[in-house]
Design an enzyme around this catalytic site. Structure first.
Site, PDB file in Angstrom:
ATOM      1  N   GLY A 139       0.932  -1.103  -0.036  1.00  0.00           N
ATOM      2  CA  GLY A 139       0.067  -0.098  -0.264  1.00  0.00           C
ATOM      3  C   GLY A 139       0.781   1.232   0.031  1.00  0.00           C
ATOM      4  O   GLY A 139       1.869   1.249   0.611  1.00  0.00           O
ATOM      5  N   SER A 140       0.634   2.269  -0.903  1.00  0.00           N
ATOM      6  CA  SER A 140       1.163   3.515  -0.792  1.00  0.00           C
ATOM      7  C   SER A 140       2.517   3.266  -1.256  1.00  0.00           C
ATOM      8  O   SER A 140       2.816   2.973  -2.116  1.00  0.00           O
ATOM      9  CB  SER A 140       0.938   4.350   0.582  1.00  0.00           C
ATOM     10  OG  SER A 140       1.490   5.682   0.387  1.00  0.00           O
ATOM     11  N   SER A 141       3.754   3.787  -0.432  1.00  0.00           N
ATOM     12  CA  SER A 141       5.035   3.263  -0.502  1.00  0.00           C
ATOM     13  C   SER A 141       5.165   1.873  -0.982  1.00  0.00           C
ATOM     14  O   SER A 141       6.081   1.601  -2.007  1.00  0.00           O
ATOM     15  CB  SER A 141       6.145   3.850   0.500  1.00  0.00           C
ATOM     16  OG  SER A 141       7.128   3.550   0.247  1.00  0.00           O
ATOM     17  N   HIS A 147      -6.640   7.754   0.087  1.00  0.00           N
ATOM     18  CA  HIS A 147      -5.461   7.257   0.305  1.00  0.00           C
ATOM     19  C   HIS A 147      -5.444   6.444   1.477  1.00  0.00           C
ATOM     20  O   HIS A 147      -5.697   7.173   2.682  1.00  0.00           O
ATOM     21  CB  HIS A 147      -4.263   8.222   0.236  1.00  0.00           C
ATOM     22  CG  HIS A 147      -3.013   7.755   0.038  1.00  0.00           C
ATOM     23  ND1 HIS A 147      -2.477   7.408  -1.194  1.00  0.00           N
ATOM     24  CD2 HIS A 147      -1.850   7.533   1.064  1.00  0.00           C
ATOM     25  CE1 HIS A 147      -1.402   6.890  -1.163  1.00  0.00           C
ATOM     26  NE2 HIS A 147      -0.993   6.954   0.209  1.00  0.00           N
TER      27      HIS A 147
END
Length: 294
Positions: free
Chosen positions: A137-139, A277
């Site tokens: 997730g994300s990074s 996000h």
């Protein structure tokens, strides 16, 4: 008899409470150029030749946080696969998705450390090298795309939740939300061919299989713009030589639209209306795509 029954009751209680498999740190797993950490979850009933999923945490997160952040461990218990949870203490706990090392096969960076975690696990637990997957997730989603691009020979499929295309951050000083260069996260655009070349140039001369991908993103994401997912899908459609064939509303829930490329077995996209996000992890969907569940 009373004592025996009491002992059986205690053992049954321990089993119910889950006193068994747990997240364990591995200190020595091989080459580790950026000094990242390895944690592993091996279920009590591991398969004879288990699949392996690498699960990558978001910026500011940790391996232990991501272990608790999804339901993947419970699915590992019921399906016998192994989970690797890498953790980075560097760059505000954000993954190295911008260095030449990570973006080049076999050349270093966080990517090589993660691959060595996989190799350690395959050897120690007699894992199935044809069933190694990556998600995040994300990074961690950004790093999922990096792993798929730099190491297609290792990862059979990946699932990225709110990430960016492989090499989108190439050359940036860092890939944190505080980095001076946010061009990538704001929706850097290239042609499909240009994006595809970034992947192909990460492993020059490679002609083997390419990693199958799922891309998830929220339309209300202001930190990593939805355009980033569009760019990632452009990239993988080029690499996998696929075109968009269908859009299905209401999959996996009413907020989402599913984009199907080819027959859907190699590339899918998901865009969630009103979703910010990070787009929530959908474990049943990714496990079915990986081929771990039916």
């Amino acid at each position: 008899m009373l004592v025996l029954n009491t002992c059986l009751l205690v053992l049954s209680t321990f089993a119910t409470l889950g006193f068994g498999a747990s997240l364990v740190q591995v200190k020595d797993f091989g080459g580790n150029p950026t000094k990242i950490n390895m944690y592993i979850y091996v279920p009590d009933k591991v398969a004879a030749k288990p699949a392996i999923i690498v699960a990558l945490h978001p910026c500011g997160g940790s391996a232990t946080q991501w272990y608790s952040g999804t339901k993947l461990p419970s699915y590992a218990d019921s399906n016998g696969f192994i989970l690797i949870y890498p953790g980075t203490p560097n760059m505000s706990n954000c993954w190295d998705v911008q260095s030449v090392g990570s973006l080049t096969h076999g050349q270093g960076g966080d990517a090589l450390g993660i691959v060595n975690m996989v190799k350690y696990t395959l050897t120690k637990y007699n894992g199935d090298s044809s069933r190694v997957y990556v998600m995040g997730g994300s990074s961690g989603a950004m790093m999922t795309n990096v792993m798929a691009g730099s190491y297609p020979d290792v990862f059979e499929a990946g699932a990225a939740f709110s990430g960016v295309a492989h090499a989108c951050f190439a050359g940036a000083p860092s890939a944190t939300p505080a980095s001076s260069n946010q061009t990538c996260a704001q929706g850097l655009q290239h042609t499909p061919e240009q994006w595809g070349d970034f992947v192909r140039n990460s492993y020059p001369g490679y002609t083997g299989r390419r990693t199958r991908m799922m891309i998830f993103h929220g339309q209300a994401d202001t930190l990593v713009r939805p355009q980033c997912a569009i760019e990632a899908l452009k990239q993988w459609s080029n690499v996998l030589n696929l075109t968009l064939t269908n859009k299905v509303t209401g999959v996996p829930s009413s907020a989402y639209t599913q984009e199907i490329y080819g027959d859907g077995t190699k590339l899918q996209g998901f865009f969630g209306t009103g979703v910010g996000h990070i787009a929530p992890v959908n474990e049943p969907l990714i496990l079915k795509f990986f081929g771990i569940t039916s």
